[in-house]
Design an enzyme around this catalytic site. Structure first.
Site, PDB file in Angstrom:
ATOM      1  N   GLU A 151       0.585   3.911   1.905  1.00  0.00           N
ATOM      2  CA  GLU A 151       0.935   4.409   3.247  1.00  0.00           C
ATOM      3  C   GLU A 151       2.177   3.719   3.775  1.00  0.00           C
ATOM      4  OE1 GLU A 151      -1.964   3.388   2.088  1.00  0.00           O
ATOM      5  OE2 GLU A 151      -3.667   4.347   3.079  1.00  0.00           O
ATOM      6  N   CYS A 211       0.833  -1.207   0.000  1.00  0.00           N
ATOM      7  CA  CYS A 211       0.000   0.000   0.000  1.00  0.00           C
ATOM      8  C   CYS A 211       0.868   1.257   0.000  1.00  0.00           C
ATOM      9  CB  CYS A 211      -0.869   0.040   1.248  1.00  0.00           C
ATOM     10  SG  CYS A 211      -2.159  -1.195   1.308  1.00  0.00           S
ATOM     11  N   CYS A 226      -2.168  -1.065   7.172  1.00  0.00           N
ATOM     12  CA  CYS A 226      -1.522   0.261   7.244  1.00  0.00           C
ATOM     13  C   CYS A 226      -1.815   0.923   8.586  1.00  0.00           C
ATOM     14  CB  CYS A 226      -1.977   1.140   6.087  1.00  0.00           C
ATOM     15  SG  CYS A 226      -1.291   0.588   4.509  1.00  0.00           S
ATOM     16  N   CYS A 279      -6.017   1.013   5.087  1.00  0.00           N
ATOM     17  CA  CYS A 279      -6.475  -0.353   5.366  1.00  0.00           C
ATOM     18  C   CYS A 279      -5.973  -0.795   6.744  1.00  0.00           C
ATOM     19  CB  CYS A 279      -5.976  -1.311   4.287  1.00  0.00           C
ATOM     20  SG  CYS A 279      -4.239  -1.760   4.471  1.00  0.00           S
TER      21      CYS A 279
HETATM   22  N1  THU Z   1      -4.320   0.363  -1.050  1.00  0.00           N
HETATM   23  C1  THU Z   1      -3.482   1.302  -0.540  1.00  0.00           C
HETATM   24  O1  THU Z   1      -2.483   1.686  -1.163  1.00  0.00           O
HETATM   25  N2  THU Z   1      -3.760   1.798   0.683  1.00  0.00           N
HETATM   26  C2  THU Z   1      -4.813   1.414   1.446  1.00  0.00           C
HETATM   27  O2  THU Z   1      -4.882   1.764   2.615  1.00  0.00           O
HETATM   28  C3  THU Z   1      -5.871   0.617   0.845  1.00  0.00           C
HETATM   29  C4  THU Z   1      -5.480  -0.142  -0.365  1.00  0.00           C
HETATM   30  C5  THU Z   1      -3.992  -0.202  -2.360  1.00  0.00           C
HETATM   31  C6  THU Z   1      -3.545  -1.652  -2.292  1.00  0.00           C
HETATM   32  C7  THU Z   1      -3.882  -2.117  -3.681  1.00  0.00           C
HETATM   33  O3  THU Z   1      -2.783  -1.810  -4.537  1.00  0.00           O
HETATM   34  C8  THU Z   1      -5.073  -1.264  -4.100  1.00  0.00           C
HETATM   35  O4  THU Z   1      -5.100  -0.175  -3.193  1.00  0.00           O
HETATM   36  C9  THU Z   1      -6.388  -2.005  -4.032  1.00  0.00           C
HETATM   37  O5  THU Z   1      -6.588  -2.591  -2.802  1.00  0.00           O
END
Ligand code: THU
Length: 160
Positions: free
Chosen positions: A75, A73, A115, A112
């Site tokens: 973050e 992710c 994170c 998420c």
């Molecule tokens: N994702 C993030 O980068 N941050 C989050 O807190 C939620 C999800 C990304 C992970 C993945 O590459 C895409 O969003 C779909 O889940």
């Protein structure tokens, strides 16, 4: 038996233009980082920008992988880079923005669970809360004063 009620006070801004100037600038950098996302699988682009106590801004975007769980992710990409580049320097604020290539994202997109756990680790480590601002591609921005408002009952090193 007794019941425990968990509550949190979050602030909601109608748009990024309502944010204090320094946070607005941080959000702009999160949006710029978001566009550098490598997300060919989900088509969901996320950017994060951290403001550090030394005045530096560290940005990150989500980095996906054909082996899905190997991706990371936005973050955590940013937080781990900040921890690696500036160990011992506190993170004061995080701004997050997300957009999709498939639909409009106007609901603020919170970090998420993984994170949140990573942000919690850094709050514990630096013994100071981190302000978290999150939004979609436009529209409302939500502010949490600390990860404990988004992740109550945090599992931290005190349990080990
Ligand atoms: N994702 C993030 O980068 N941050 C989050 O807190 C939620 C999800 C990304 C992970 C993945 O590459 C895409 O969003 C779909 O889940």
């Amino acid at each position: 038996m007794k019941k425990i009620t968990i509550s949190a006070d979050l602030e909601v801004y109608d748009s990024e233009n309502e944010l204090p100037q320094d946070v607005q600038s941080l959000m702009t950098q999160a949006i710029e980082a978001r566009e550098k996302s490598y997300s060919p699988y989900s088509k969901f682009k996320v950017g994060a920008a951290l403001f550090l106590e030394n005045g530096e801004v560290i940005t990150g975007s989500n980095q996906e992988n054909a082996s899905y769980p190997a991706g990371l992710c936005a973050e955590r990409t940013a937080i781990f880079y900040a921890g690696a580049k500036y160990p011992g320097i506190k993170i004061e604020k995080i701004a997050i923005s997300a957009r999709s290539e498939n639909h409009h994202v106007e609901i603020p997109t919170p970090p998420c669970g993984s994170c949140r756990q990573a942000i919690a680790e850094y709050e514990v480590k630096q013994e100071e809360p981190i302000e978290i601002y999150f939004m979609g591609e436009k529209g409302k921005v939500v502010k949490a004063n600390s990860i404990s408002d988004l992740l109550p009952l945090i599992f931290d090193n005190s349990y080990l």
